[in-house]
Scaffold this motif. Structure first.
Motif, PDB file in Angstrom:
ATOM      1  N   UNK A  18     -25.101   0.866 -66.893  1.00  0.00           N
ATOM      2  CA  UNK A  18     -23.580   0.992 -66.224  1.00  0.00           C
ATOM      3  C   UNK A  18     -22.843  -0.430 -66.753  1.00  0.00           C
ATOM      4  N   UNK A  19     -21.480   0.050 -66.690  1.00  0.00           N
ATOM      5  CA  UNK A  19     -20.620  -1.187 -67.015  1.00  0.00           C
ATOM      6  C   UNK A  19     -20.869  -2.097 -65.724  1.00  0.00           C
ATOM      7  N   UNK A  21     -23.387  -2.847 -63.825  1.00  0.00           N
ATOM      8  CA  UNK A  21     -24.566  -3.366 -64.038  1.00  0.00           C
ATOM      9  C   UNK A  21     -24.319  -4.462 -64.860  1.00  0.00           C
ATOM     10  N   UNK A  22     -23.974  -4.179 -65.921  1.00  0.00           N
ATOM     11  CA  UNK A  22     -23.798  -5.158 -67.153  1.00  0.00           C
ATOM     12  C   UNK A  22     -22.778  -6.592 -66.761  1.00  0.00           C
ATOM     13  N   UNK A  23     -21.751  -6.285 -66.020  1.00  0.00           N
ATOM     14  CA  UNK A  23     -20.849  -7.220 -65.477  1.00  0.00           C
ATOM     15  C   UNK A  23     -21.592  -8.329 -64.469  1.00  0.00           C
ATOM     16  N   UNK A  24     -22.390  -7.468 -63.520  1.00  0.00           N
ATOM     17  CA  UNK A  24     -23.120  -8.444 -62.651  1.00  0.00           C
ATOM     18  C   UNK A  24     -24.323  -8.956 -63.122  1.00  0.00           C
ATOM     19  N   UNK A  25     -24.911  -8.532 -64.204  1.00  0.00           N
ATOM     20  CA  UNK A  25     -25.904  -9.371 -64.953  1.00  0.00           C
ATOM     21  C   UNK A  25     -25.316 -10.723 -65.701  1.00  0.00           C
ATOM     22  N   UNK A  26     -24.091 -10.448 -66.329  1.00  0.00           N
ATOM     23  CA  UNK A  26     -23.493 -11.596 -66.832  1.00  0.00           C
ATOM     24  C   UNK A  26     -22.925 -12.774 -65.976  1.00  0.00           C
ATOM     25  N   UNK A  27     -22.191 -11.912 -65.001  1.00  0.00           N
ATOM     26  CA  UNK A  27     -21.832 -12.923 -63.797  1.00  0.00           C
ATOM     27  C   UNK A  27     -22.974 -13.642 -63.254  1.00  0.00           C
ATOM     28  N   UNK A  28     -24.018 -13.172 -62.934  1.00  0.00           N
ATOM     29  CA  UNK A  28     -25.042 -13.610 -62.376  1.00  0.00           C
ATOM     30  C   UNK A  28     -25.772 -14.815 -63.191  1.00  0.00           C
ATOM     31  N   UNK A  29     -25.857 -14.407 -64.373  1.00  0.00           N
ATOM     32  CA  UNK A  29     -26.435 -15.424 -65.279  1.00  0.00           C
ATOM     33  C   UNK A  29     -25.193 -16.703 -65.514  1.00  0.00           C
ATOM     34  N   UNK A  65     -27.079 -10.109 -76.403  1.00  0.00           N
ATOM     35  CA  UNK A  65     -25.892  -9.775 -76.069  1.00  0.00           C
ATOM     36  C   UNK A  65     -25.192 -10.168 -74.712  1.00  0.00           C
ATOM     37  N   UNK A  66     -25.959  -9.718 -73.805  1.00  0.00           N
ATOM     38  CA  UNK A  66     -25.638 -10.070 -72.230  1.00  0.00           C
ATOM     39  C   UNK A  66     -25.797 -11.719 -72.070  1.00  0.00           C
ATOM     40  N   UNK A  67     -26.956 -12.426 -72.831  1.00  0.00           N
ATOM     41  CA  UNK A  67     -27.143 -13.684 -72.677  1.00  0.00           C
ATOM     42  C   UNK A  67     -25.996 -14.801 -73.214  1.00  0.00           C
TER      43      UNK A  67
END
Length: 192
Positions: A18-19, A21-29, A65-67
Protein backbone atom coordinates in the motif's frame (compact mmCIF):
# COMPACT_ATOMS: atom_id res chain seq x y z
CA UNK A 1 15.13 -13.36 -18.66
CA UNK A 2 14.25 -11.54 -15.43
CA UNK A 3 16.53 -11.70 -12.45
CA UNK A 4 15.28 -13.06 -9.15
CA UNK A 5 14.37 -10.53 -6.50
CA UNK A 6 14.32 -11.66 -2.91
CA UNK A 7 11.84 -10.03 -0.55
CA UNK A 8 13.18 -7.38 1.78
CA UNK A 9 12.82 -7.64 5.52
CA UNK A 10 10.27 -4.81 5.46
CA UNK A 11 8.19 -6.54 2.79
CA UNK A 12 8.27 -9.77 4.76
CA UNK A 13 7.13 -8.06 7.96
CA UNK A 14 4.51 -5.90 6.21
CA UNK A 15 3.50 -7.96 3.15
CA UNK A 16 0.35 -6.11 2.12
CA UNK A 17 1.41 -3.48 -0.42
CA UNK A 18 0.00 0.00 0.00
CA UNK A 19 1.07 3.57 -0.48
CA UNK A 20 0.59 4.19 3.25
CA UNK A 21 2.91 1.28 4.13
CA UNK A 22 5.58 2.51 1.73
CA UNK A 23 5.37 6.08 3.04
CA UNK A 24 5.62 4.88 6.64
CA UNK A 25 8.66 2.74 5.81
CA UNK A 26 10.36 5.60 3.96
CA UNK A 27 9.63 8.13 6.72
CA UNK A 28 10.60 5.63 9.42
CA UNK A 29 13.94 4.99 7.73
CA UNK A 30 14.61 8.72 7.44
CA UNK A 31 13.67 9.19 11.11
CA UNK A 32 16.03 6.41 12.17
CA UNK A 33 18.95 8.04 10.35
CA UNK A 34 18.04 11.43 11.84
CA UNK A 35 17.86 9.96 15.33
CA UNK A 36 21.23 8.19 15.27
CA UNK A 37 22.88 11.21 13.61
CA UNK A 38 22.49 12.93 16.98
CA UNK A 39 24.96 10.46 18.51
CA UNK A 40 28.08 12.38 17.60
CA UNK A 41 31.71 12.55 18.54
CA UNK A 42 32.77 15.99 17.33
CA UNK A 43 35.80 15.59 15.12
CA UNK A 44 37.01 18.08 12.54
CA UNK A 45 36.43 18.25 9.65
CA UNK A 46 34.10 15.18 9.72
CA UNK A 47 32.38 14.07 12.95
CA UNK A 48 31.96 10.45 14.00
CA UNK A 49 28.28 9.44 14.08
CA UNK A 50 26.08 6.38 13.86
CA UNK A 51 24.54 7.57 10.58
CA UNK A 52 26.29 5.00 8.43
CA UNK A 53 24.93 2.18 10.60
CA UNK A 54 21.39 3.42 10.01
CA UNK A 55 22.00 4.09 6.30
CA UNK A 56 23.15 0.50 5.77
CA UNK A 57 20.32 -0.98 7.85
CA UNK A 58 17.68 1.13 6.11
CA UNK A 59 18.93 0.15 2.67
CA UNK A 60 19.10 -3.53 3.55
CA UNK A 61 15.74 -3.65 5.31
CA UNK A 62 13.77 -1.54 2.84
CA UNK A 63 15.40 -2.53 -0.45
CA UNK A 64 16.98 -0.33 -3.04
CA UNK A 65 13.99 1.82 -4.05
CA UNK A 66 12.56 2.53 -0.62
CA UNK A 67 16.06 2.78 0.87
CA UNK A 68 17.07 5.44 -1.64
CA UNK A 69 13.73 7.24 -1.14
CA UNK A 70 14.22 7.17 2.62
CA UNK A 71 17.70 8.70 2.44
CA UNK A 72 16.51 11.26 -0.11
CA UNK A 73 13.77 12.22 2.35
CA UNK A 74 16.34 12.51 5.12
CA UNK A 75 18.57 14.80 3.04
CA UNK A 76 15.64 16.93 1.90
CA UNK A 77 14.50 17.35 5.51
CA UNK A 78 17.97 18.53 6.49
CA UNK A 79 18.24 20.82 3.47
CA UNK A 80 14.86 22.33 4.41
CA UNK A 81 16.21 23.25 7.84
CA UNK A 82 15.09 20.41 10.07
CA UNK A 83 17.88 19.60 12.57
CA UNK A 84 18.47 16.03 11.35
CA UNK A 85 22.17 16.09 10.51
CA UNK A 86 25.00 15.33 12.93
CA UNK A 87 24.67 17.20 16.19
CA UNK A 88 21.31 18.71 15.23
CA UNK A 89 22.67 20.71 12.32
CA UNK A 90 20.73 21.50 9.15
CA UNK A 91 20.63 23.59 6.02
CA UNK A 92 21.93 23.64 2.48
CA UNK A 93 25.35 24.81 3.67
CA UNK A 94 26.01 21.29 5.00
CA UNK A 95 26.13 20.04 1.41
CA UNK A 96 28.79 22.59 0.49
CA UNK A 97 30.90 21.83 3.55
CA UNK A 98 33.36 19.02 4.29
CA UNK A 99 30.62 16.45 5.00
CA UNK A 100 28.60 17.12 1.84
CA UNK A 101 30.00 14.17 -0.09
CA UNK A 102 29.31 11.77 2.75
CA UNK A 103 25.73 13.02 3.04
CA UNK A 104 25.04 12.69 -0.69
CA UNK A 105 26.59 9.23 -0.76
CA UNK A 106 23.92 7.92 1.60
CA UNK A 107 21.33 7.69 -1.16
CA UNK A 108 23.64 5.60 -3.33
CA UNK A 109 24.92 3.47 -0.46
CA UNK A 110 21.39 2.63 0.72
CA UNK A 111 20.34 1.82 -2.85
CA UNK A 112 23.40 -0.36 -3.41
CA UNK A 113 23.09 -2.37 -0.21
CA UNK A 114 19.35 -2.71 -0.86
CA UNK A 115 19.97 -3.94 -4.39
CA UNK A 116 22.58 -6.45 -3.22
CA UNK A 117 20.30 -7.95 -0.59
CA UNK A 118 17.33 -8.06 -2.97
CA UNK A 119 19.37 -9.62 -5.73
CA UNK A 120 21.45 -12.07 -3.71
CA UNK A 121 19.61 -12.34 -0.34
CA UNK A 122 22.84 -11.30 1.40
CA UNK A 123 21.03 -10.08 4.50
CA UNK A 124 20.08 -13.60 5.62
CA UNK A 125 23.56 -14.49 6.94
CA UNK A 126 26.09 -12.35 8.82
CA UNK A 127 28.91 -12.76 6.30
CA UNK A 128 26.67 -11.87 3.35
CA UNK A 129 25.22 -8.86 5.15
CA UNK A 130 28.73 -7.68 6.08
CA UNK A 131 29.90 -8.05 2.49
CA UNK A 132 26.98 -6.00 1.12
CA UNK A 133 27.59 -3.30 3.71
CA UNK A 134 31.31 -3.23 3.08
CA UNK A 135 30.70 -2.60 -0.63
CA UNK A 136 28.22 0.18 0.22
CA UNK A 137 30.72 1.68 2.67
CA UNK A 138 33.24 1.97 -0.17
CA UNK A 139 30.68 4.15 -1.97
CA UNK A 140 30.33 6.36 1.13
CA UNK A 141 34.09 6.81 1.38
CA UNK A 142 34.50 7.40 -2.36
CA UNK A 143 31.94 10.23 -2.37
CA UNK A 144 33.03 11.58 1.00
CA UNK A 145 36.76 11.66 0.36
CA UNK A 146 36.35 13.11 -3.13
CA UNK A 147 34.20 15.97 -1.85
CA UNK A 148 36.31 16.50 1.28
CA UNK A 149 39.41 16.84 -0.88
CA UNK A 150 37.72 19.35 -3.18
CA UNK A 151 36.37 21.47 -0.32
CA UNK A 152 39.46 21.45 1.92
CA UNK A 153 42.26 21.08 -0.61
CA UNK A 154 43.60 18.09 1.33
CA UNK A 155 45.38 15.42 -0.69
CA UNK A 156 47.05 12.07 -0.20
CA UNK A 157 47.81 11.02 3.36
CA UNK A 158 46.37 14.22 4.84
CA UNK A 159 43.04 13.52 3.14
CA UNK A 160 42.98 9.92 4.35
CA UNK A 161 43.88 11.04 7.89
CA UNK A 162 41.02 13.54 7.91
CA UNK A 163 38.31 11.54 6.15
CA UNK A 164 39.05 7.82 6.38
CA UNK A 165 41.45 6.64 9.06
CA UNK A 166 39.47 7.89 12.10
CA UNK A 167 36.40 5.98 10.93
CA UNK A 168 37.75 2.57 9.98
CA UNK A 169 37.48 0.88 13.38
CA UNK A 170 34.07 2.40 14.14
CA UNK A 171 32.70 1.55 10.72
CA UNK A 172 33.99 -2.00 11.04
CA UNK A 173 32.13 -2.32 14.33
CA UNK A 174 28.98 -0.79 12.79
CA UNK A 175 29.12 -3.21 9.86
CA UNK A 176 29.61 -6.10 12.28
CA UNK A 177 26.66 -5.00 14.39
CA UNK A 178 24.41 -4.51 11.37
CA UNK A 179 25.52 -7.86 9.95
CA UNK A 180 24.36 -9.51 13.16
CA UNK A 181 21.14 -7.51 13.49
CA UNK A 182 19.80 -8.30 10.02
CA UNK A 183 20.01 -12.11 10.19
CA UNK A 184 18.60 -11.88 13.72
CA UNK A 185 15.66 -9.86 12.45
CA UNK A 186 15.14 -12.41 9.67
CA UNK A 187 15.07 -15.20 12.26
CA UNK A 188 12.35 -13.33 14.15
CA UNK A 189 10.44 -12.65 10.93
CA UNK A 190 10.43 -16.35 10.05
CA UNK A 191 8.93 -17.20 13.46
CA UNK A 192 6.00 -14.88 12.77
Amino acid sequence: MTQATHPTLARTLAPTPSLARDLLLILGGAALVALVAQVEIPLKPVPVTLQTLAVLLVGAALGWKRGAASLTTYLLAGAAGLPVFAGGSAGLAKFAGPTGGYLLSYIFAAALVGWLVQRYALDRRPLGAALAMLVASVVIYAFGLTWLGMVTGLKGQALLTAGLTPFLIGDSLKIGLAALLLPGAWALARRR
